[in-house]
Design a protein around this motif. Structure first.
Motif, mmCIF file in Angstrom:
data_model
loop_
_atom_site.group_PDB
_atom_site.id
_atom_site.type_symbol
_atom_site.label_atom_id
_atom_site.label_comp_id
_atom_site.label_asym_id
_atom_site.label_seq_id
_atom_site.Cartn_x
_atom_site.Cartn_y
_atom_site.Cartn_z
ATOM 1 N N LYS A 1 -0.406 -4.835 9.391
ATOM 2 C CA LYS A 1 0.840 -4.352 10.002
ATOM 3 C C LYS A 1 1.175 -5.054 11.310
ATOM 4 C CE LYS A 1 0.854 0.288 8.072
ATOM 5 N NZ LYS A 1 0.773 1.732 8.337
ATOM 6 N N ARG A 2 0.171 -5.409 12.082
ATOM 7 C CA ARG A 2 0.412 -6.035 13.387
ATOM 8 C C ARG A 2 0.557 -7.548 13.294
ATOM 9 N NH1 ARG A 2 -4.423 -3.568 16.651
ATOM 10 N NH2 ARG A 2 -4.790 -5.789 16.572
ATOM 11 N N HIS A 3 0.361 -8.109 12.125
ATOM 12 C CA HIS A 3 0.465 -9.557 11.882
ATOM 13 C C HIS A 3 -0.524 -10.366 12.726
ATOM 14 C CE1 HIS A 3 3.931 -8.736 9.432
ATOM 15 N NE2 HIS A 3 4.540 -8.162 10.447
ATOM 16 N N THR A 4 -1.717 -9.809 12.898
ATOM 17 C CA THR A 4 -2.761 -10.508 13.643
ATOM 18 C C THR A 4 -3.856 -11.048 12.715
ATOM 19 O OG1 THR A 4 -3.941 -8.423 13.996
ATOM 20 C CG2 THR A 4 -2.422 -9.159 15.749
ATOM 21 N N ARG A 5 -3.791 -10.691 11.437
ATOM 22 C CA ARG A 5 -4.786 -11.140 10.467
ATOM 23 C C ARG A 5 -4.113 -11.594 9.184
ATOM 24 N NH1 ARG A 5 -10.188 -8.124 11.287
ATOM 25 N NH2 ARG A 5 -9.905 -7.318 13.383
ATOM 26 N N LEU A 6 -4.721 -12.595 8.562
ATOM 27 C CA LEU A 6 -4.281 -13.081 7.250
ATOM 28 C C LEU A 6 -5.453 -13.040 6.290
ATOM 29 C CD1 LEU A 6 -2.375 -16.442 7.868
ATOM 30 C CD2 LEU A 6 -1.380 -14.216 7.419
ATOM 31 N N LYS A 7 -5.158 -12.760 5.039
ATOM 32 C CA LYS A 7 -6.115 -12.943 3.961
ATOM 33 C C LYS A 7 -5.410 -13.719 2.862
ATOM 34 C CE LYS A 7 -9.696 -9.539 4.374
ATOM 35 N NZ LYS A 7 -10.472 -8.489 3.718
ATOM 36 N N VAL A 8 -6.121 -14.687 2.299
ATOM 37 C CA VAL A 8 -5.581 -15.536 1.245
ATOM 38 C C VAL A 8 -6.546 -15.484 0.069
ATOM 39 C CG1 VAL A 8 -4.889 -17.867 0.605
ATOM 40 C CG2 VAL A 8 -4.542 -17.069 2.957
ATOM 41 N N LEU A 9 -6.014 -15.198 -1.117
ATOM 42 C CA LEU A 9 -6.811 -15.206 -2.336
ATOM 43 C C LEU A 9 -6.357 -16.385 -3.189
ATOM 44 C CD1 LEU A 9 -9.054 -13.363 -3.502
ATOM 45 C CD2 LEU A 9 -7.318 -12.330 -4.937
ATOM 46 N N TYR A 10 -7.329 -17.135 -3.707
ATOM 47 C CA TYR A 10 -7.037 -18.348 -4.463
ATOM 48 C C TYR A 10 -8.063 -18.512 -5.579
ATOM 49 C CZ TYR A 10 -6.856 -23.387 -5.443
ATOM 50 O OH TYR A 10 -6.775 -24.611 -6.058
ATOM 51 N N PHE A 11 -7.580 -18.793 -6.789
ATOM 52 C CA PHE A 11 -8.446 -19.069 -7.937
ATOM 53 C C PHE A 11 -8.445 -20.567 -8.182
ATOM 54 C CE2 PHE A 11 -9.239 -19.507 -12.518
ATOM 55 C CZ PHE A 11 -10.450 -18.831 -12.609
ATOM 56 N N ASP A 12 -9.632 -21.196 -8.106
ATOM 57 C CA ASP A 12 -9.726 -22.659 -8.226
ATOM 58 C C ASP A 12 -10.100 -23.136 -9.623
ATOM 59 O OD1 ASP A 12 -12.434 -22.119 -8.461
ATOM 60 O OD2 ASP A 12 -13.027 -23.319 -6.731
ATOM 61 N N GLY A 13 -10.136 -22.240 -10.593
ATOM 62 C CA GLY A 13 -10.503 -22.605 -11.950
ATOM 63 C C GLY A 13 -11.905 -22.155 -12.313
ATOM 64 N N THR A 14 -12.741 -21.943 -11.299
ATOM 65 C CA THR A 14 -14.109 -21.490 -11.550
ATOM 66 C C THR A 14 -14.399 -20.137 -10.929
ATOM 67 O OG1 THR A 14 -14.991 -22.586 -9.582
ATOM 68 C CG2 THR A 14 -14.964 -23.866 -11.624
#
Length: 117
Positions: free
Chosen positions: A49-62
Motif C-alpha cells: 500500500k505504501r509503495h515501498t516494496r516490490l515483489k516480482v514473480l517470474y517463471f523461467d521454464g524450469t
C-alpha cells in the motif's frame, strides 16, 4: 539496474498486495485477480500500500523466481489505472526498468520511436 529483452511481457498489479505472500499466494493472485498464466514467461509485479516494496514473480521454464526490493526511503512511482476497475497494466521492459530505478513516469512522455508496440 535490471535489464530485460524487448520481447518480455511485464504485468503490474494495480491493487496493493500483502507482501507476506510468497510463491503460492502470488501465483493465486496472478491466476484469480490478473487472469494470467504464471507460466507465460512474463514478469508479474506487485507492491504494498505504501509503495515501498516490490515483489516480482517470474517463471523461467524450469521454476518460479521470486524477486523482492525494499526501499530504504522514498516510494516507487506506481502507474495509475486508466479505467476504474483495471486490475493490471502491461509495461514495456524499459518502463519497468524506470519504475524499479525510481524514475517518476507520471510527467514523462516517451517519444513514439522509443515505445515498443
Amino acid at each position: 539496474m535490471l535489464s530485460f529483452t524487448g520481447g518480455l511481457k511485464v504485468f503490474v498489479a494495480m491493487e496493493p498486495c500483502d507482501m507476506r505472500k510468497g510463491f503460492e499466494g502470488l501465483h493465486a493472485a496472478i491466476s484469480e485477480r490478473l487472469k494470467e498464466d504464471v507460466r507465460s514467461g512474463a514478469l508479474f509485479v506487485f507492491t504494498n500500500k505504501r509503495h515501498t516494496r516490490l515483489k516480482v514473480l517470474y517463471f523461467d521454464g524450469t521454476g518460479l523466481w521470486l524477486m523482492t526490493k525494499r526501499l530504504e526511503k522514498g516510494t516507487f512511482c506506481w502507474p495509475r489505472a486508466a479505467e476504474e476497475k483495471q486490475t493490471k497494466l502491461r509495461l514495456t521492459p524499459e518502463a519497468f526498468a524506470l519504475l524499479t530505478d525510481g524514475i517518476d513516469m507520471h510527467g514523462a512522455k516517451p517519444r513514439g520511436w522509443y515505445e515498443r508496440g
